[in-house]
Design a protein around this motif. Structure first.
Motif, PDB file in Angstrom:
ATOM      1  N   ILE A   1       0.870  -1.172   0.000  1.00 44.80           N
ATOM      2  CA  ILE A   1       0.000   0.000   0.000  1.00 44.80           C
ATOM      3  C   ILE A   1       0.907   1.222   0.000  1.00 44.80           C
ATOM      4  CG2 ILE A   1      -1.701   1.372   1.258  1.00 44.80           C
ATOM      5  CD1 ILE A   1      -2.799  -1.179   2.445  1.00 44.80           C
ATOM      6  N   ALA A   2       0.585   2.206  -0.817  1.00 44.87           N
ATOM      7  CA  ALA A   2       1.284   3.491  -0.812  1.00 44.87           C
ATOM      8  C   ALA A   2       0.246   4.588  -0.632  1.00 44.87           C
ATOM      9  CB  ALA A   2       2.058   3.690  -2.116  1.00 44.87           C
ATOM     10  N   THR A   3       0.618   5.650   0.059  1.00 46.69           N
ATOM     11  CA  THR A   3      -0.345   6.722   0.329  1.00 46.69           C
ATOM     12  C   THR A   3       0.333   8.078   0.368  1.00 46.69           C
ATOM     13  OG1 THR A   3      -1.998   7.524   1.914  1.00 46.69           O
ATOM     14  CG2 THR A   3      -0.087   6.395   2.828  1.00 46.69           C
ATOM     15  N   SER A   4      -0.425   9.097   0.024  1.00 48.64           N
ATOM     16  CA  SER A   4       0.083  10.467   0.152  1.00 48.64           C
ATOM     17  C   SER A   4       0.144  10.880   1.610  1.00 48.64           C
ATOM     18  CB  SER A   4      -0.808  11.442  -0.632  1.00 48.64           C
ATOM     19  OG  SER A   4      -2.122  11.429  -0.105  1.00 48.64           O
TER      20      SER A   4
ATOM     21  N   LYS B   1      -7.796   9.122   0.411  1.00 50.81           N
ATOM     22  CA  LYS B   1      -8.241   8.655  -0.899  1.00 50.81           C
ATOM     23  C   LYS B   1      -7.093   8.578  -1.900  1.00 50.81           C
ATOM     24  CE  LYS B   1      -9.820  12.983  -3.060  1.00 50.81           C
ATOM     25  NZ  LYS B   1     -10.975  13.617  -3.711  1.00 50.81           N
ATOM     26  N   HIS B   2      -6.032   9.365  -1.687  1.00 54.04           N
ATOM     27  CA  HIS B   2      -4.868   9.250  -2.558  1.00 54.04           C
ATOM     28  C   HIS B   2      -3.949   8.156  -2.020  1.00 54.04           C
ATOM     29  CE1 HIS B   2      -5.751  13.592  -3.945  1.00 54.04           C
ATOM     30  NE2 HIS B   2      -6.293  12.709  -4.753  1.00 54.04           N
ATOM     31  N   SER B   3      -4.459   6.936  -2.113  1.00 54.39           N
ATOM     32  CA  SER B   3      -3.730   5.743  -1.705  1.00 54.39           C
ATOM     33  C   SER B   3      -3.935   4.684  -2.780  1.00 54.39           C
ATOM     34  CB  SER B   3      -4.249   5.212  -0.356  1.00 54.39           C
ATOM     35  OG  SER B   3      -4.145   6.178   0.667  1.00 54.39           O
ATOM     36  N   VAL B   4      -2.999   3.773  -2.882  1.00 53.47           N
ATOM     37  CA  VAL B   4      -3.122   2.693  -3.854  1.00 53.47           C
ATOM     38  C   VAL B   4      -2.610   1.413  -3.221  1.00 53.47           C
ATOM     39  CG1 VAL B   4      -0.858   3.202  -4.887  1.00 53.47           C
ATOM     40  CG2 VAL B   4      -2.560   1.931  -6.204  1.00 53.47           C
ATOM     41  N   SER B   5      -3.285   0.310  -3.498  1.00 51.15           N
ATOM     42  CA  SER B   5      -2.878  -0.991  -2.972  1.00 51.15           C
ATOM     43  C   SER B   5      -2.707  -1.957  -4.135  1.00 51.15           C
ATOM     44  CB  SER B   5      -3.936  -1.526  -2.009  1.00 51.15           C
ATOM     45  OG  SER B   5      -5.160  -1.747  -2.698  1.00 51.15           O
ATOM     46  N   GLY B   6      -1.938  -2.997  -3.915  1.00 49.72           N
ATOM     47  CA  GLY B   6      -1.763  -3.973  -4.974  1.00 49.72           C
ATOM     48  C   GLY B   6      -0.706  -4.991  -4.637  1.00 49.72           C
ATOM     49  N   ILE B   7      -0.314  -5.749  -5.642  1.00 49.08           N
ATOM     50  CA  ILE B   7       0.814  -6.665  -5.510  1.00 49.08           C
ATOM     51  C   ILE B   7       1.798  -6.356  -6.631  1.00 49.08           C
ATOM     52  CG2 ILE B   7      -0.528  -8.507  -4.429  1.00 49.08           C
ATOM     53  CD1 ILE B   7      -0.405  -9.952  -7.174  1.00 49.08           C
ATOM     54  N   ARG B   8       3.077  -6.439  -6.323  1.00 47.60           N
ATOM     55  CA  ARG B   8       4.118  -6.273  -7.331  1.00 47.60           C
ATOM     56  C   ARG B   8       4.920  -7.561  -7.386  1.00 47.60           C
ATOM     57  NH1 ARG B   8       6.033  -2.483 -10.616  1.00 47.60           N
ATOM     58  NH2 ARG B   8       4.517  -0.965  -9.853  1.00 47.60           N
ATOM     59  N   PHE B   9       5.389  -7.898  -8.589  1.00 43.18           N
ATOM     60  CA  PHE B   9       6.088  -9.156  -8.777  1.00 43.18           C
ATOM     61  C   PHE B   9       7.028  -9.040  -9.966  1.00 43.18           C
ATOM     62  CE2 PHE B   9       1.905  -9.060 -10.662  1.00 43.18           C
ATOM     63  CZ  PHE B   9       2.103  -9.436 -11.981  1.00 43.18           C
TER      64      PHE B   9
END
Length: 226
Positions: free
Chosen positions: A90-93, A184-192
């Motif tokens: 997760i990354a966020t402002s 709200k300026h956040s993003v989640s995910g998986i990286r590979f």
């Protein structure tokens, strides 16, 4: 593996870059406002990111089991077929910027503040990617985000948050019942690791999005995931 938190991310937005992004001409009546906002933001912004390293327990017909949690996605199943580990993140402002934006009553100020916050999110995401590549000697990588594709719906946010433990406690990102995140300026995910630098945003038909890095190319749908 316990989650890793990156919370010492420098965010020093350039006024010149903002003028270009916001199409503000030097000497215009909005120039001073942007300078003031940038000065404020430099003192309060705290973009953050967190991640963990998860092995792949199983790949089955419906998706992939990560850390004992099933992620139902055909695209993910194809992408991770020859991968041995993934990096949920997760990354966020940051909550500080979120609260600062909410305090703005003037619509123009709020619009500019939102744009600056998106830049902070991008900085957090770029910092995470550089950290992962440097720490784990990764080559090219790919990213998938819940909700960017119908194949991996937004409801998968719940499973992703479970993999990361307690993101609200760690970096101040709360998952709402709607599956949206606050700030709200956040993003989640998986990286590979991948044969090409790829983001599922490239397949997403949505137009304007703060996480989008490349234009939508429908050919990717027929060449990469047949």
């Amino acid at each position: 593996m316990d989650p890793v938190i990156l919370d010492q991310i420098e965010f020093n937005p350039s006024s010149g870059r903002l003028f270009k992004k916001l199409r503000i001409k030097k000497g215009s009546k909005h120039e001073e406002l942007v300078h003031l906002l940038v000065k404020e933001i430099r003192s309060i912004a705290r973009p953050m990111t967190m991640y963990t390293v998860t092995g792949i327990d199983e790949i089955n017909e419906t998706g992939v089991v990560l850390g004992g949690i099933l992620m139902e996605s055909r695209v993910m199943r194809v992408n991770l077929n020859e991968v041995h580990r993934v990096f949920p993140y997760i990354a966020t402002s940051g909550k500080e910027l979120h609260d600062w934006i909410q305090s703005k009553d003037d619509m123009l100020e709020k619009y500019y503040a939102e744009e600056i916050s998106q830049m902070a999110l991008r900085t957090a995401g770029d910092t995470l990617l550089a950290h992962l590549k440097g720490t784990y000697q990764l080559g090219k990588t790919a990213s998938m985000n819940p909700g960017s594709l119908e194949d991996w719906p937004i409801t998968s946010q719940t499973s992703l948050f479970k993999l990361l433990g307690d993101p609200e406690q760690a970096i101040g990102v709360k998952l709402m019942e709607s599956m949206l995140m606050i700030p709200k300026h956040s993003v989640s995910g998986i990286r590979f690791e991948s044969v090409s630098d790829f983001s599922n945003c490239e397949l997403c038909p949505r137009g304007k999005c703060s996480h989008r890095r490349a234009p939508y190319d429908e050919n990717l749908l027929t060449t990469k995931y047949r």
